[in-house]
Design an enzyme around this catalytic site. Sequence first.
Site, PDB file in Angstrom:
ATOM      1  N   THR A   1       0.837  -1.212   0.000  1.00 31.77           N
ATOM      2  CA  THR A   1       0.000   0.000   0.000  1.00 31.77           C
ATOM      3  C   THR A   1       0.870   1.260   0.000  1.00 31.77           C
ATOM      4  OG1 THR A   1      -1.815  -1.123   1.114  1.00 31.77           O
ATOM      5  CG2 THR A   1      -1.771   1.270   1.289  1.00 31.77           C
TER       6      THR A   1
ATOM      7  N   HIS B   1      34.307 -38.004  -9.477  1.00 30.16           N
ATOM      8  CA  HIS B   1      34.724 -38.068  -8.055  1.00 30.16           C
ATOM      9  C   HIS B   1      36.065 -37.343  -7.865  1.00 30.16           C
ATOM     10  CE1 HIS B   1      31.816 -41.470  -7.162  1.00 30.16           C
ATOM     11  NE2 HIS B   1      31.938 -41.544  -8.480  1.00 30.16           N
TER      12      HIS B   1
ATOM     13  N   GLU C   1      34.695 -16.322  -8.646  1.00 28.64           N
ATOM     14  CA  GLU C   1      34.350 -16.215  -7.218  1.00 28.64           C
ATOM     15  C   GLU C   1      33.129 -15.323  -7.006  1.00 28.64           C
ATOM     16  OE1 GLU C   1      38.963 -16.784  -5.602  1.00 28.64           O
ATOM     17  OE2 GLU C   1      38.026 -14.813  -5.507  1.00 28.64           O
TER      18      GLU C   1
ATOM     19  N   LYS D   1      50.478 -13.109  -7.442  1.00 23.34           N
ATOM     20  CA  LYS D   1      49.327 -14.020  -7.352  1.00 23.34           C
ATOM     21  C   LYS D   1      48.128 -13.395  -8.056  1.00 23.34           C
ATOM     22  CE  LYS D   1      47.321 -17.037  -3.862  1.00 23.34           C
ATOM     23  NZ  LYS D   1      45.905 -16.776  -4.016  1.00 23.34           N
TER      24      LYS D   1
ATOM     25  N   THR E   1      -4.392  -1.446  -3.985  1.00 25.21           N
ATOM     26  CA  THR E   1      -3.022  -1.965  -3.945  1.00 25.21           C
ATOM     27  C   THR E   1      -3.014  -3.453  -4.301  1.00 25.21           C
ATOM     28  OG1 THR E   1      -2.507  -0.442  -2.162  1.00 25.21           O
ATOM     29  CG2 THR E   1      -1.054  -2.364  -2.395  1.00 25.21           C
TER      30      THR E   1
ATOM     31  N   SER F   1      46.588 -10.680  -4.450  1.00 23.84           N
ATOM     32  CA  SER F   1      46.952 -10.733  -3.042  1.00 23.84           C
ATOM     33  C   SER F   1      47.624  -9.448  -2.594  1.00 23.84           C
ATOM     34  CB  SER F   1      47.919 -11.906  -2.821  1.00 23.84           C
ATOM     35  OG  SER F   1      48.488 -11.847  -1.535  1.00 23.84           O
TER      36      SER F   1
HETATM   37  O1  LIG Z   1      -4.234  -0.596  -0.222  1.00 25.12           O
HETATM   38  C1  LIG Z   1      -5.198  -1.236  -0.589  1.00 25.12           C
HETATM   39  O2  LIG Z   1      -5.796  -0.944  -1.627  1.00 25.12           O
HETATM   40  C2  LIG Z   1      -5.702  -2.428   0.200  1.00 25.12           C
HETATM   41  C3  LIG Z   1      -4.818  -2.889   1.293  1.00 25.12           C
HETATM   42  O3  LIG Z   1      -3.712  -3.606   0.818  1.00 25.12           O
HETATM   43  C4  LIG Z   1      -5.590  -3.804   2.217  1.00 25.12           C
HETATM   44  O4  LIG Z   1      -6.091  -4.845   1.774  1.00 25.12           O
HETATM   45  O5  LIG Z   1      -5.711  -3.481   3.385  1.00 25.12           O
END
Ligand SMILES: O=C(O)C[C@H](O)C(=O)O
Length: 467
Positions: free
Chosen positions: A99, A186, A329, A322, A139, A316
Amino acid sequence: MATRLEKDTLGTVEVPAEAYYGAQTARAAANFHISGLRPHPALVWGTLVIKKCAAKANMATGRLDEKIGAAIVQAAEESLAGKFAGHFVVDPFQAGAGTSHNMNVNEVLANRANELLGGALGAYDRVHPNDHVNMAQSTNDVFPTAMRLSALHMLFLLHQELETLCDALHAKGTEFDRILKSGRTHLQDAVPIRLGQEFEAYAAAMEKNLAGLERCRPNLCELGLGGTAVGTGLNAEARYIDLVIEEIGRETSLPVYRAANMVETTQNMDPFVTLSSALKGLAINLVRIANDLRLLSSGPRTGFNEINLPALQPGSSIMPGKVNPVMAEVTDMVAFQVIGADTTVTLAAQAGQLELNVMMPVIAFNILFSMEIIRNSVKQFTESCIKGITANETRCNSNLEASVGLATVLAPYVGYAAAAEVAKESMQSGQSIKEIIIARKILSPEKLAEILDPYPLTNPGVPGKRQ
Ligand SMILES: O=C(O)C[C@H](O)C(=O)O
């Protein structure tokens, strides 16, 4: 530092006066003071693409005022060109399913769009981060979609570097095709092999890893954008959902498509588990190759010394002259990091609960960071190590001559037990297998020359009895 005061639903927040982000970003920056890192540019890119395409789709459905929409699109385009890069500031280790990252982007675009329409930073009187920039979104559909887009972008870049690595390995395979050496299993003498065959095998392994990464692509192209908070699409019109996915396809030239089940794409991190696992597979093979190169180039006097890696820097601080296999690595260390990141992705992916996986930010961080460092390391490994490898043919040949593994060639002629006797005698006396066969008159010199003709020994068949 000069500040301005902004209000959000929790109260008043001080924001740097010149910042394009706003109250929620400032709170997140203070709350998540964890790594000192900023969001990966690919994640910012993916989120900006979504915001731009959402504004266009919302204008097309008539929900978003054209003037406001056009300002958001312009703000997004400026941001995509890098204009506000310093204003995406939330630590990748953040809570809330992303978010804070989503609001950071919403606020930057709202502030810039507001400014374009004659408003002041922080006013949001013309363009609002939630009402306009985040319109028809949550979000919970934006962040997983941005993760997919950013992963696809990074996959494209990694693909290019892996192709170059495969070409370089094939080139060494051809260059070293006539160089015969002792195989080792081996870490003990085994039957002959050509140095070129070893490099062709490395190329084949990398091609398989590349194909494995490519198999992740279709799942990453399935977008749940439009699902909003829990994948059901509340507050997003059906037409918007189709339009926004189409816009993203146009904007990115990626073959994205609308998810069959948006509830599933909102909660399930499977595409990233698969991708992380493919990255781990690549990392494991890179370690294997890098470690072989370290072994084959060991010495120069007291080791295998069958190949030379380019001398890149004095090795080194105390031992003059060296030179160490630094590129091999560092390839190892990057690969270890990627392998470790896969464990984090695994733990985070299984931690989803009901409609959402709130651990998405740490998955995004690990996937993108892994792709970034493995891509850079593959590029460096190819350019500074693989392309410059040379072979010590004389050493390869003398190791082959001395190899007890040659006794295997005798087995079809004299049986396993007698061949083992020859091998044992060779070990004890220091004489080569060839010398013992001739001394003991096990085979005529002509037959021996025929069956020990080295090049055919590295191809399928019974020496001296070719079908
Ligand atoms: O931020 C959002 O839109 C939703 C949030 O992630 C939530 O589900 O609380």
